[in-house]
Design a protein around this motif. Structure first.
Motif, PDB file in Angstrom:
ATOM      1  N   PHE A 197       0.833  -1.198   0.000  1.00 34.25           N
ATOM      2  CA  PHE A 197       0.000   0.000   0.000  1.00 34.25           C
ATOM      3  C   PHE A 197       0.869   1.250   0.000  1.00 34.25           C
ATOM      4  CE2 PHE A 197      -2.346  -3.422   1.933  1.00 34.25           C
ATOM      5  CZ  PHE A 197      -3.615  -3.303   1.394  1.00 34.25           C
ATOM      6  N   GLU A 198       0.369   2.284  -0.635  1.00 31.70           N
ATOM      7  CA  GLU A 198       0.997   3.610  -0.592  1.00 31.70           C
ATOM      8  C   GLU A 198      -0.074   4.606  -0.188  1.00 31.70           C
ATOM      9  OE1 GLU A 198       3.268   4.939  -4.012  1.00 31.70           O
ATOM     10  OE2 GLU A 198       3.540   2.838  -4.597  1.00 31.70           O
ATOM     11  N   VAL A 199       0.308   5.546   0.665  1.00 35.38           N
ATOM     12  CA  VAL A 199      -0.629   6.586   1.077  1.00 35.38           C
ATOM     13  C   VAL A 199       0.097   7.928   1.062  1.00 35.38           C
ATOM     14  CG1 VAL A 199      -0.199   6.270   3.560  1.00 35.38           C
ATOM     15  CG2 VAL A 199      -2.373   7.262   2.780  1.00 35.38           C
ATOM     16  N   THR A 200      -0.599   8.934   0.584  1.00 34.52           N
ATOM     17  CA  THR A 200      -0.051  10.294   0.585  1.00 34.52           C
ATOM     18  C   THR A 200      -0.835  11.138   1.577  1.00 34.52           C
ATOM     19  OG1 THR A 200      -1.514  11.027  -1.203  1.00 34.52           O
ATOM     20  CG2 THR A 200       0.649  10.136  -1.835  1.00 34.52           C
ATOM     21  N   ALA A 201      -0.212  12.212   2.015  1.00 31.68           N
ATOM     22  CA  ALA A 201      -0.867  13.138   2.945  1.00 31.68           C
ATOM     23  C   ALA A 201      -0.423  14.546   2.581  1.00 31.68           C
ATOM     24  CB  ALA A 201      -0.484  12.815   4.380  1.00 31.68           C
ATOM     25  N   VAL A 202      -1.349  15.324   2.045  1.00 32.55           N
ATOM     26  CA  VAL A 202      -1.055  16.700   1.633  1.00 32.55           C
ATOM     27  C   VAL A 202      -1.804  17.644   2.569  1.00 32.55           C
ATOM     28  CG1 VAL A 202      -1.214  18.370  -0.239  1.00 32.55           C
ATOM     29  CG2 VAL A 202      -0.806  15.950  -0.767  1.00 32.55           C
ATOM     30  N   THR A 203      -1.086  18.624   3.112  1.00 34.06           N
ATOM     31  CA  THR A 203      -1.701  19.613   3.989  1.00 34.06           C
ATOM     32  C   THR A 203      -0.962  20.933   3.859  1.00 34.06           C
ATOM     33  OG1 THR A 203      -2.478  20.077   6.217  1.00 34.06           O
ATOM     34  CG2 THR A 203      -0.301  19.100   6.015  1.00 34.06           C
ATOM     35  N   SER A 204      -1.552  21.986   4.396  1.00 34.43           N
ATOM     36  CA  SER A 204      -0.886  23.290   4.358  1.00 34.43           C
ATOM     37  C   SER A 204      -1.211  24.071   5.617  1.00 34.43           C
ATOM     38  CB  SER A 204      -1.318  24.077   3.121  1.00 34.43           C
ATOM     39  OG  SER A 204      -2.708  24.286   3.137  1.00 34.43           O
ATOM     40  N   SER A 205      -0.528  23.776   6.703  1.00 34.21           N
ATOM     41  CA  SER A 205      -0.672  24.501   7.979  1.00 34.21           C
ATOM     42  C   SER A 205      -2.122  24.915   8.242  1.00 34.21           C
ATOM     43  CB  SER A 205       0.246  25.716   8.003  1.00 34.21           C
ATOM     44  OG  SER A 205       1.581  25.303   7.934  1.00 34.21           O
ATOM     45  N   SER A 206      -2.936  23.935   8.558  1.00 35.64           N
ATOM     46  CA  SER A 206      -4.366  24.167   8.747  1.00 35.64           C
ATOM     47  C   SER A 206      -4.694  24.562  10.180  1.00 35.64           C
ATOM     48  CB  SER A 206      -5.139  22.895   8.396  1.00 35.64           C
ATOM     49  OG  SER A 206      -4.847  22.495   7.079  1.00 35.64           O
ATOM     50  N   PRO A 207      -5.363  25.722  10.387  1.00 34.86           N
ATOM     51  CA  PRO A 207      -5.763  26.121  11.736  1.00 34.86           C
ATOM     52  C   PRO A 207      -6.934  25.271  12.232  1.00 34.86           C
ATOM     53  CG  PRO A 207      -6.517  27.736  10.138  1.00 34.86           C
ATOM     54  CD  PRO A 207      -5.705  26.721   9.382  1.00 34.86           C
ATOM     55  N   VAL A 208      -6.888  24.925  13.530  1.00 32.48           N
ATOM     56  CA  VAL A 208      -7.957  24.154  14.156  1.00 32.48           C
ATOM     57  C   VAL A 208      -8.382  24.916  15.411  1.00 32.48           C
ATOM     58  CG1 VAL A 208      -8.639  21.922  15.107  1.00 32.48           C
ATOM     59  CG2 VAL A 208      -6.917  22.011  13.295  1.00 32.48           C
ATOM     60  N   ALA A 209      -9.604  25.386  15.418  1.00 27.17           N
ATOM     61  CA  ALA A 209     -10.113  26.203  16.523  1.00 27.17           C
ATOM     62  C   ALA A 209     -10.246  25.387  17.804  1.00 27.17           C
ATOM     63  CB  ALA A 209     -11.472  26.786  16.138  1.00 27.17           C
ATOM     64  N   ALA A 210     -10.227  26.074  18.930  1.00 24.26           N
ATOM     65  CA  ALA A 210     -10.425  25.433  20.229  1.00 24.26           C
ATOM     66  C   ALA A 210     -11.781  24.743  20.255  1.00 24.26           C
ATOM     67  CB  ALA A 210     -10.340  26.472  21.334  1.00 24.26           C
TER      68      ALA A 210
END
Length: 151
Positions: free
Chosen positions: A101-114
């Motif tokens: 299996f291969e898995v990718t994970a793309v993100t860009s410094s995502s804010p997550v509120a309290a």
């Protein structure tokens, strides 16, 4: 009106001078008072820890791929940012090899509120590579898990 005796006048004069002296002394002490001080408090130790989730459709077969959605829950009292995601695959069957299996994970410094639940923080693709040399039947009905972490 009755005349005050000499003794009464002296007593009244002394009492008046004493009253002025006491009142004046209090005022003098008030105006010359100085002071200093400080205050401090410790801030929270950090943004806290978020719980990350990977979600994808079931039914993956050799040679196929599915989209993966990454979300975060933040149970802390302050907002935070999820940085770069890292993902890998495990399975619940010894003969169903994670390296298929291969898995990718793309993100860009995502804010997550309290207090947020299910905040999107990235996406990727999970691929079940078709092996030309190994029988992959062990992966039939196996549970494939995408483990995700934030760096």
């Amino acid at each position: 009106m009755r005349k005050l005796s000499k003794k009464s006048r002296i007593t009244a004069a002394v009492a008046g001078v004493a009253l002025v002296a006491v009142g004046g002394g209090a005022a003098y002490a008030y105006w010359t008072t100085t002071g200093s001080g400080n205050g401090s408090a410790t801030n929270a130790a950090g943004g806290g820890t978020v719980t990350l989730h990977a979600t994808f459709d079931a039914g993956l077969a050799p040679g196929n791929q599915v989209d993966v959605s990454y979300t975060a829950d933040n149970s802390t009292t302050s907002s935070t940012v999820v940085g770069t995601l890292s993902a890998n695959v495990t399975t619940n069957v010894a003969g169903c090899l994670p390296e298929w299996f291969e898995v990718t994970a793309v993100t860009s410094s995502s804010p997550v509120a309290a207090g947020a639940v299910g905040t999107p923080v990235g996406s990727g693709v999970l691929t079940f590579n078709d092996s030309t040399t190994a029988n992959q039947d062990a992966c039939k009905s196996a549970i494939v898990t995408v483990n995700v972490s934030s760096l």
